[in-house]
Design a protein around this motif. Structure first.
Motif, PDB file in Angstrom:
ATOM      1  N   LYS A  44       0.846  -1.189   0.000  1.00 17.34           N
ATOM      2  CA  LYS A  44       0.000   0.000   0.000  1.00 17.34           C
ATOM      3  C   LYS A  44       0.881   1.238   0.000  1.00 17.34           C
ATOM      4  CE  LYS A  44      -3.872  -2.248   0.371  1.00 17.34           C
ATOM      5  NZ  LYS A  44      -4.888  -2.232  -0.644  1.00 17.34           N
ATOM      6  N   LYS A  45       0.254   2.379  -0.084  1.00 17.18           N
ATOM      7  CA  LYS A  45       0.998   3.635  -0.050  1.00 17.18           C
ATOM      8  C   LYS A  45       1.641   3.835   1.315  1.00 17.18           C
ATOM      9  CE  LYS A  45      -2.021   5.853  -3.361  1.00 17.18           C
ATOM     10  NZ  LYS A  45      -2.962   6.929  -3.595  1.00 17.18           N
ATOM     11  N   LYS A  46       2.720   4.578   1.328  1.00 10.15           N
ATOM     12  CA  LYS A  46       3.415   4.985   2.551  1.00 10.15           C
ATOM     13  C   LYS A  46       3.960   3.820   3.370  1.00 10.15           C
ATOM     14  CE  LYS A  46       0.738   9.213   2.903  1.00 10.15           C
ATOM     15  NZ  LYS A  46      -0.098  10.045   3.734  1.00 10.15           N
ATOM     16  N   GLY A  47       4.316   2.697   2.743  1.00 11.06           N
ATOM     17  CA  GLY A  47       4.991   1.613   3.451  1.00 11.06           C
ATOM     18  C   GLY A  47       4.112   0.579   4.101  1.00 11.06           C
ATOM     19  N   ALA A  48       2.803   0.754   4.108  1.00  7.84           N
ATOM     20  CA  ALA A  48       1.905  -0.260   4.679  1.00  7.84           C
ATOM     21  C   ALA A  48       1.852  -1.461   3.742  1.00  7.84           C
ATOM     22  CB  ALA A  48       0.518   0.314   4.882  1.00  7.84           C
ATOM     23  N   MET A  49       1.650  -2.646   4.312  1.00  7.38           N
ATOM     24  CA  MET A  49       1.639  -3.868   3.515  1.00  7.38           C
ATOM     25  C   MET A  49       0.590  -4.833   4.031  1.00  7.38           C
ATOM     26  SD  MET A  49       5.681  -4.719   3.380  1.00  7.38           S
ATOM     27  CE  MET A  49       5.897  -5.216   1.703  1.00  7.38           C
ATOM     28  N   ILE A  50       0.174  -5.726   3.153  1.00  9.12           N
ATOM     29  CA  ILE A  50      -0.614  -6.878   3.553  1.00  9.12           C
ATOM     30  C   ILE A  50       0.320  -8.064   3.389  1.00  9.12           C
ATOM     31  CG2 ILE A  50      -2.617  -8.315   3.077  1.00  9.12           C
ATOM     32  CD1 ILE A  50      -3.965  -5.790   1.957  1.00  9.12           C
ATOM     33  N   ILE A  51       0.532  -8.800   4.479  1.00  9.92           N
ATOM     34  CA  ILE A  51       1.451  -9.934   4.460  1.00  9.92           C
ATOM     35  C   ILE A  51       0.716 -11.197   4.896  1.00  9.92           C
ATOM     36  CG2 ILE A  51       3.520  -8.543   4.824  1.00  9.92           C
ATOM     37  CD1 ILE A  51       3.398  -9.308   7.792  1.00  9.92           C
ATOM     38  N   LYS A  52       1.253 -12.340   4.477  1.00 11.24           N
ATOM     39  CA  LYS A  52       0.679 -13.620   4.866  1.00 11.24           C
ATOM     40  C   LYS A  52       1.688 -14.346   5.741  1.00 11.24           C
ATOM     41  CE  LYS A  52      -1.755 -16.386   2.037  1.00 11.24           C
ATOM     42  NZ  LYS A  52      -1.980 -17.350   0.937  1.00 11.24           N
ATOM     43  N   ILE A  53       1.245 -14.725   6.939  1.00 13.26           N
ATOM     44  CA  ILE A  53       2.081 -15.463   7.879  1.00 13.26           C
ATOM     45  C   ILE A  53       1.345 -16.738   8.243  1.00 13.26           C
ATOM     46  CG2 ILE A  53       3.250 -15.433  10.111  1.00 13.26           C
ATOM     47  CD1 ILE A  53       2.985 -12.357  10.024  1.00 13.26           C
ATOM     48  N   ARG A  54       1.938 -17.880   7.912  1.00 15.63           N
ATOM     49  CA  ARG A  54       1.350 -19.177   8.239  1.00 15.63           C
ATOM     50  C   ARG A  54      -0.111 -19.295   7.812  1.00 15.63           C
ATOM     51  NH1 ARG A  54       4.018 -20.185  14.206  1.00 15.63           N
ATOM     52  NH2 ARG A  54       6.164 -20.043  13.479  1.00 15.63           N
ATOM     53  N   GLY A  55      -0.419 -18.805   6.599  1.00 19.41           N
ATOM     54  CA  GLY A  55      -1.757 -18.936   6.051  1.00 19.41           C
ATOM     55  C   GLY A  55      -2.747 -17.862   6.437  1.00 19.41           C
ATOM     56  N   THR A  56      -2.355 -16.904   7.262  1.00 17.92           N
ATOM     57  CA  THR A  56      -3.246 -15.831   7.694  1.00 17.92           C
ATOM     58  C   THR A  56      -2.722 -14.501   7.177  1.00 17.92           C
ATOM     59  OG1 THR A  56      -3.728 -17.074   9.710  1.00 17.92           O
ATOM     60  CG2 THR A  56      -4.343 -14.758   9.690  1.00 17.92           C
ATOM     61  N   ARG A  57      -3.629 -13.676   6.668  1.00 19.93           N
ATOM     62  CA  ARG A  57      -3.245 -12.372   6.128  1.00 19.93           C
ATOM     63  C   ARG A  57      -3.360 -11.299   7.198  1.00 19.93           C
ATOM     64  NH1 ARG A  57      -6.259 -11.939   0.426  1.00 19.93           N
ATOM     65  NH2 ARG A  57      -5.631  -9.796   0.790  1.00 19.93           N
ATOM     66  N   PHE A  58      -2.358 -10.414   7.240  1.00 18.62           N
ATOM     67  CA  PHE A  58      -2.321  -9.311   8.195  1.00 18.62           C
ATOM     68  C   PHE A  58      -1.963  -8.028   7.460  1.00 18.62           C
ATOM     69  CE2 PHE A  58      -1.051 -13.018  10.695  1.00 18.62           C
ATOM     70  CZ  PHE A  58      -1.944 -12.943  11.752  1.00 18.62           C
ATOM     71  N   ALA A  59      -2.525  -6.936   7.919  1.00 14.39           N
ATOM     72  CA  ALA A  59      -2.132  -5.615   7.427  1.00 14.39           C
ATOM     73  C   ALA A  59      -1.227  -4.990   8.476  1.00 14.39           C
ATOM     74  CB  ALA A  59      -3.360  -4.744   7.195  1.00 14.39           C
ATOM     75  N   VAL A  60      -0.070  -4.528   8.062  1.00 12.09           N
ATOM     76  CA  VAL A  60       0.868  -3.893   8.981  1.00 12.09           C
ATOM     77  C   VAL A  60       1.291  -2.544   8.407  1.00 12.09           C
ATOM     78  CG1 VAL A  60       1.749  -5.975  10.096  1.00 12.09           C
ATOM     79  CG2 VAL A  60       2.768  -5.235   7.971  1.00 12.09           C
ATOM     80  N   GLY A  61       1.459  -1.580   9.270  1.00 10.91           N
ATOM     81  CA  GLY A  61       1.807  -0.230   8.861  1.00 10.91           C
ATOM     82  C   GLY A  61       3.298  -0.027   8.694  1.00 10.91           C
ATOM     83  N   GLN A  62       3.653   1.134   8.204  1.00 10.85           N
ATOM     84  CA  GLN A  62       5.050   1.463   7.959  1.00 10.85           C
ATOM     85  C   GLN A  62       5.871   1.459   9.241  1.00 10.85           C
ATOM     86  OE1 GLN A  62       5.714   5.297   6.202  1.00 10.85           O
ATOM     87  NE2 GLN A  62       7.887   4.941   5.919  1.00 10.85           N
ATOM     88  N   SER A  63       5.269   1.861  10.347  1.00 10.72           N
ATOM     89  CA  SER A  63       6.009   1.899  11.608  1.00 10.72           C
ATOM     90  C   SER A  63       6.503   0.512  12.015  1.00 10.72           C
ATOM     91  CB  SER A  63       5.145   2.486  12.717  1.00 10.72           C
ATOM     92  OG  SER A  63       3.978   1.698  12.909  1.00 10.72           O
ATOM     93  N   ILE A  64       5.847  -0.525  11.532  1.00 14.91           N
ATOM     94  CA  ILE A  64       6.291  -1.900  11.803  1.00 14.91           C
ATOM     95  C   ILE A  64       7.207  -2.385  10.689  1.00 14.91           C
ATOM     96  CG2 ILE A  64       5.533  -4.304  12.020  1.00 14.91           C
ATOM     97  CD1 ILE A  64       3.046  -3.247  13.468  1.00 14.91           C
TER      98      ILE A  64
END
Length: 73
Positions: A44-64
């Motif tokens: 996403k814009k400004k460093g945010a991402m959607i990631i998949k960890i062990r089959g589950t999707r998470f949205a994490v921000g740029q600060s992480i």
């Protein structure tokens, strides 16, 4: 490299996390430990991402994402 540098569709391995203790513990509970494989689903814009960890999707921000060190698998 940092997590926010990962490209869409790439699989990365977490090497080190340099986050506040509370945030780091929360990510560990969700399954994001050192050595865990992470797949970048979308960027996403400004460093945010959607990631998949062990089959589950998470949205994490740029600060992480800018404080998680990863390597290519």
């Amino acid at each position: 490299m940092k997590l926010y540098e990962g490209q869409k569709g790439s699989t990365l391995r977490v090497v080190h996390m340099e986050l506040p203790v509370q945030t780091e513990r929360r990510l560990e509970v969700l399954g994001m430990l050192e050595g865990t494989k992470v797949t970048v689903v979308n960027r996403k814009k400004k460093g945010a991402m959607i990631i998949k960890i062990r089959g589950t999707r998470f949205a994490v921000g740029q600060s992480i994402t800018e404080h998680v060190e990863v390597e290519a698998v």
